[in-house]
Design a protein around this motif. Structure first.
Motif, PDB file in Angstrom:
ATOM      1  N   GLU A 119       0.818  -1.209   0.000  1.00  0.00           N
ATOM      2  CA  GLU A 119       0.000   0.000   0.000  1.00  0.00           C
ATOM      3  C   GLU A 119       0.852   1.259   0.000  1.00  0.00           C
ATOM      4  OE1 GLU A 119      -2.544  -0.326   3.386  1.00  0.00           O
ATOM      5  OE2 GLU A 119      -3.814  -1.822   2.459  1.00  0.00           O
ATOM      6  N   THR A 120       2.083   1.167   0.471  1.00  0.00           N
ATOM      7  CA  THR A 120       2.943   2.333   0.546  1.00  0.00           C
ATOM      8  C   THR A 120       3.986   2.369  -0.565  1.00  0.00           C
ATOM      9  OG1 THR A 120       4.498   1.234   2.034  1.00  0.00           O
ATOM     10  CG2 THR A 120       2.691   2.468   3.058  1.00  0.00           C
ATOM     11  N   LEU A 121       3.921   1.419  -1.487  1.00  0.00           N
ATOM     12  CA  LEU A 121       4.877   1.391  -2.587  1.00  0.00           C
ATOM     13  C   LEU A 121       4.538   2.458  -3.616  1.00  0.00           C
ATOM     14  CD1 LEU A 121       5.198  -2.448  -3.243  1.00  0.00           C
ATOM     15  CD2 LEU A 121       6.712  -0.989  -1.919  1.00  0.00           C
ATOM     16  N   VAL A 122       5.577   3.003  -4.224  1.00  0.00           N
ATOM     17  CA  VAL A 122       5.377   3.962  -5.307  1.00  0.00           C
ATOM     18  C   VAL A 122       6.176   3.487  -6.518  1.00  0.00           C
ATOM     19  CG1 VAL A 122       4.958   5.944  -3.800  1.00  0.00           C
ATOM     20  CG2 VAL A 122       7.272   5.456  -4.559  1.00  0.00           C
ATOM     21  N   PRO A 123       5.664   3.746  -7.709  1.00  0.00           N
ATOM     22  CA  PRO A 123       6.420   3.389  -8.908  1.00  0.00           C
ATOM     23  C   PRO A 123       7.712   4.203  -8.986  1.00  0.00           C
ATOM     24  CG  PRO A 123       4.147   3.993  -9.446  1.00  0.00           C
ATOM     25  CD  PRO A 123       4.370   4.331  -8.015  1.00  0.00           C
ATOM     26  N   ILE A 124       8.696   3.665  -9.677  1.00  0.00           N
ATOM     27  CA  ILE A 124      10.002   4.312  -9.759  1.00  0.00           C
ATOM     28  C   ILE A 124       9.903   5.715 -10.354  1.00  0.00           C
ATOM     29  CG2 ILE A 124      10.637   3.358 -12.016  1.00  0.00           C
ATOM     30  CD1 ILE A 124      13.038   3.645  -9.046  1.00  0.00           C
ATOM     31  N   ASP A 125       8.942   5.942 -11.245  1.00  0.00           N
ATOM     32  CA  ASP A 125       8.822   7.269 -11.842  1.00  0.00           C
ATOM     33  C   ASP A 125       8.229   8.301 -10.874  1.00  0.00           C
ATOM     34  OD1 ASP A 125       6.224   6.301 -11.914  1.00  0.00           O
ATOM     35  OD2 ASP A 125       5.846   6.907 -13.978  1.00  0.00           O
ATOM     36  N   GLN A 126       7.872   7.868  -9.676  1.00  0.00           N
ATOM     37  CA  GLN A 126       7.389   8.783  -8.643  1.00  0.00           C
ATOM     38  C   GLN A 126       8.342   8.842  -7.454  1.00  0.00           C
ATOM     39  OE1 GLN A 126       3.348   7.779  -7.606  1.00  0.00           O
ATOM     40  NE2 GLN A 126       2.720   7.685  -9.737  1.00  0.00           N
ATOM     41  N   LEU A 127       9.548   8.292  -7.617  1.00  0.00           N
ATOM     42  CA  LEU A 127      10.518   8.261  -6.521  1.00  0.00           C
ATOM     43  C   LEU A 127      10.887   9.660  -6.054  1.00  0.00           C
ATOM     44  CD1 LEU A 127      12.269   6.528  -4.673  1.00  0.00           C
ATOM     45  CD2 LEU A 127      14.055   6.629  -6.415  1.00  0.00           C
ATOM     46  N   GLY A 128      11.075  10.579  -6.989  1.00  0.00           N
ATOM     47  CA  GLY A 128      11.417  11.955  -6.627  1.00  0.00           C
ATOM     48  C   GLY A 128      10.378  12.577  -5.707  1.00  0.00           C
ATOM     49  N   GLN A 129       9.111  12.386  -6.051  1.00  0.00           N
ATOM     50  CA  GLN A 129       8.021  12.918  -5.216  1.00  0.00           C
ATOM     51  C   GLN A 129       8.002  12.256  -3.847  1.00  0.00           C
ATOM     52  OE1 GLN A 129       7.239  15.993  -6.739  1.00  0.00           O
ATOM     53  NE2 GLN A 129       5.492  15.522  -5.468  1.00  0.00           N
ATOM     54  N   ALA A 130       8.300  10.968  -3.806  1.00  0.00           N
ATOM     55  CA  ALA A 130       8.339  10.251  -2.525  1.00  0.00           C
ATOM     56  C   ALA A 130       9.458  10.789  -1.637  1.00  0.00           C
ATOM     57  CB  ALA A 130       8.514   8.754  -2.758  1.00  0.00           C
TER      58      ALA A 130
ATOM     59  N   ARG B 158      10.980  13.938   2.994  1.00  0.00           N
ATOM     60  CA  ARG B 158      11.840  15.001   3.519  1.00  0.00           C
ATOM     61  C   ARG B 158      11.002  16.090   4.177  1.00  0.00           C
ATOM     62  NH1 ARG B 158      13.288  19.637   1.471  1.00  0.00           N
ATOM     63  NH2 ARG B 158      12.770  19.197  -0.704  1.00  0.00           N
ATOM     64  N   ASN B 159       9.924  16.499   3.511  1.00  0.00           N
ATOM     65  CA  ASN B 159       9.050  17.534   4.077  1.00  0.00           C
ATOM     66  C   ASN B 159       8.326  17.054   5.330  1.00  0.00           C
ATOM     67  OD1 ASN B 159       9.749  19.429   2.133  1.00  0.00           O
ATOM     68  ND2 ASN B 159       8.072  18.873   0.777  1.00  0.00           N
ATOM     69  N   ALA B 160       7.911  15.795   5.345  1.00  0.00           N
ATOM     70  CA  ALA B 160       7.226  15.244   6.522  1.00  0.00           C
ATOM     71  C   ALA B 160       8.136  15.267   7.742  1.00  0.00           C
ATOM     72  CB  ALA B 160       6.757  13.819   6.238  1.00  0.00           C
ATOM     73  N   GLN B 161       9.442  15.145   7.508  1.00  0.00           N
ATOM     74  CA  GLN B 161      10.408  15.161   8.603  1.00  0.00           C
ATOM     75  C   GLN B 161      10.983  16.566   8.836  1.00  0.00           C
ATOM     76  OE1 GLN B 161      13.221  11.822   8.333  1.00  0.00           O
ATOM     77  NE2 GLN B 161      11.784  10.865   6.914  1.00  0.00           N
ATOM     78  N   LYS B 162      10.400  17.536   8.106  1.00  0.00           N
ATOM     79  CA  LYS B 162      10.818  18.945   8.230  1.00  0.00           C
ATOM     80  C   LYS B 162      12.326  19.106   8.001  1.00  0.00           C
ATOM     81  CE  LYS B 162       7.036  20.309  11.322  1.00  0.00           C
ATOM     82  NZ  LYS B 162       6.078  19.489  10.708  1.00  0.00           N
TER      83      LYS B 162
ATOM     84  N   ILE C 114      18.876  17.138  -5.415  1.00  0.00           N
ATOM     85  CA  ILE C 114      17.999  17.880  -6.324  1.00  0.00           C
ATOM     86  C   ILE C 114      17.707  17.032  -7.562  1.00  0.00           C
ATOM     87  CG2 ILE C 114      17.890  19.875  -7.878  1.00  0.00           C
ATOM     88  CD1 ILE C 114      19.444  21.431  -5.657  1.00  0.00           C
ATOM     89  N   LYS C 115      18.725  16.374  -8.104  1.00  0.00           N
ATOM     90  CA  LYS C 115      18.521  15.496  -9.261  1.00  0.00           C
ATOM     91  C   LYS C 115      17.513  14.402  -8.937  1.00  0.00           C
ATOM     92  CE  LYS C 115      22.006  13.813 -11.515  1.00  0.00           C
ATOM     93  NZ  LYS C 115      23.322  13.253 -11.909  1.00  0.00           N
ATOM     94  N   LEU C 116      17.685  13.761  -7.782  1.00  0.00           N
ATOM     95  CA  LEU C 116      16.761  12.692  -7.393  1.00  0.00           C
ATOM     96  C   LEU C 116      15.338  13.219  -7.229  1.00  0.00           C
ATOM     97  CD1 LEU C 116      18.912  10.682  -4.839  1.00  0.00           C
ATOM     98  CD2 LEU C 116      18.008   9.831  -7.012  1.00  0.00           C
ATOM     99  N   GLU C 117      15.209  14.387  -6.609  1.00  0.00           N
ATOM    100  CA  GLU C 117      13.874  14.957  -6.401  1.00  0.00           C
ATOM    101  C   GLU C 117      13.210  15.342  -7.724  1.00  0.00           C
ATOM    102  OE1 GLU C 117      14.124  18.040  -3.421  1.00  0.00           O
ATOM    103  OE2 GLU C 117      14.261  16.562  -1.804  1.00  0.00           O
ATOM    104  N   LYS C 118      14.012  15.596  -8.755  1.00  0.00           N
ATOM    105  CA  LYS C 118      13.469  15.883 -10.090  1.00  0.00           C
ATOM    106  C   LYS C 118      13.282  14.592 -10.889  1.00  0.00           C
ATOM    107  CE  LYS C 118      15.196  20.558 -10.538  1.00  0.00           C
ATOM    108  NZ  LYS C 118      16.026  21.484 -11.312  1.00  0.00           N
ATOM    109  N   ASN C 119      13.463  13.482 -10.212  1.00  0.00           N
ATOM    110  CA  ASN C 119      13.311  12.144 -10.775  1.00  0.00           C
ATOM    111  C   ASN C 119      14.369  11.834 -11.829  1.00  0.00           C
ATOM    112  OD1 ASN C 119      11.434  10.244  -9.704  1.00  0.00           O
ATOM    113  ND2 ASN C 119      10.871   9.794 -11.804  1.00  0.00           N
TER     114      ASN C 119
END
Length: 101
Positions: free
Chosen positions: A35-46, A51-55, A73-78
């Motif tokens: 239920e908590t898995l995300v596709p690899i193309d959404q890794l940046g968003q995850a 990061r934001n949830a942990q402030k 930054i590269k990872l967050e841009k996927n």
């Protein structure tokens, strides 16, 4: 009073019920993880979400993961053109795991 034969049958049934219960429990645990898995193309968003949830700022994550802010930054841009070990460092710092399957 139960005969030894009845006791063996009861014990056998109890073991079978316990075995099936354990199997179902393992299957449920797997489903909960999925239920908590995300596709690899959404890794940046995850990564951003965790990061934001942990402030944490990108700089904080840089310090925790020992991965440069530029790479974060590269990872967050996927942009996943980074080594597996680098990706693992960032995910581990955020308490995330990479599942392949």
């Amino acid at each position: 009073m139960d005969s030894p034969k009845h006791t063996r049958i009861s014990d056998s049934l109890l073991l079978e019920v316990q075995k099936r219960f354990d199997q179902q429990e393992a299957e449920l645990a797997l489903l909960r993880r999925q239920e908590t898995l995300v596709p690899i193309d959404q890794l940046g968003q995850a990564i951003i979400k965790a990061r934001n949830a942990q402030k944490l700022s990108q700089e904080d994550l840089e310090d925790l993961s020992e991965v440069s802010r530029t790479t974060i930054i590269k990872l967050e841009k996927n942009d996943l053109n980074v080594s597996f070990s680098t990706m693992q460092k960032v995910l581990k710092a955020l308490g995330l795991k990479l599942w392949v399957g």
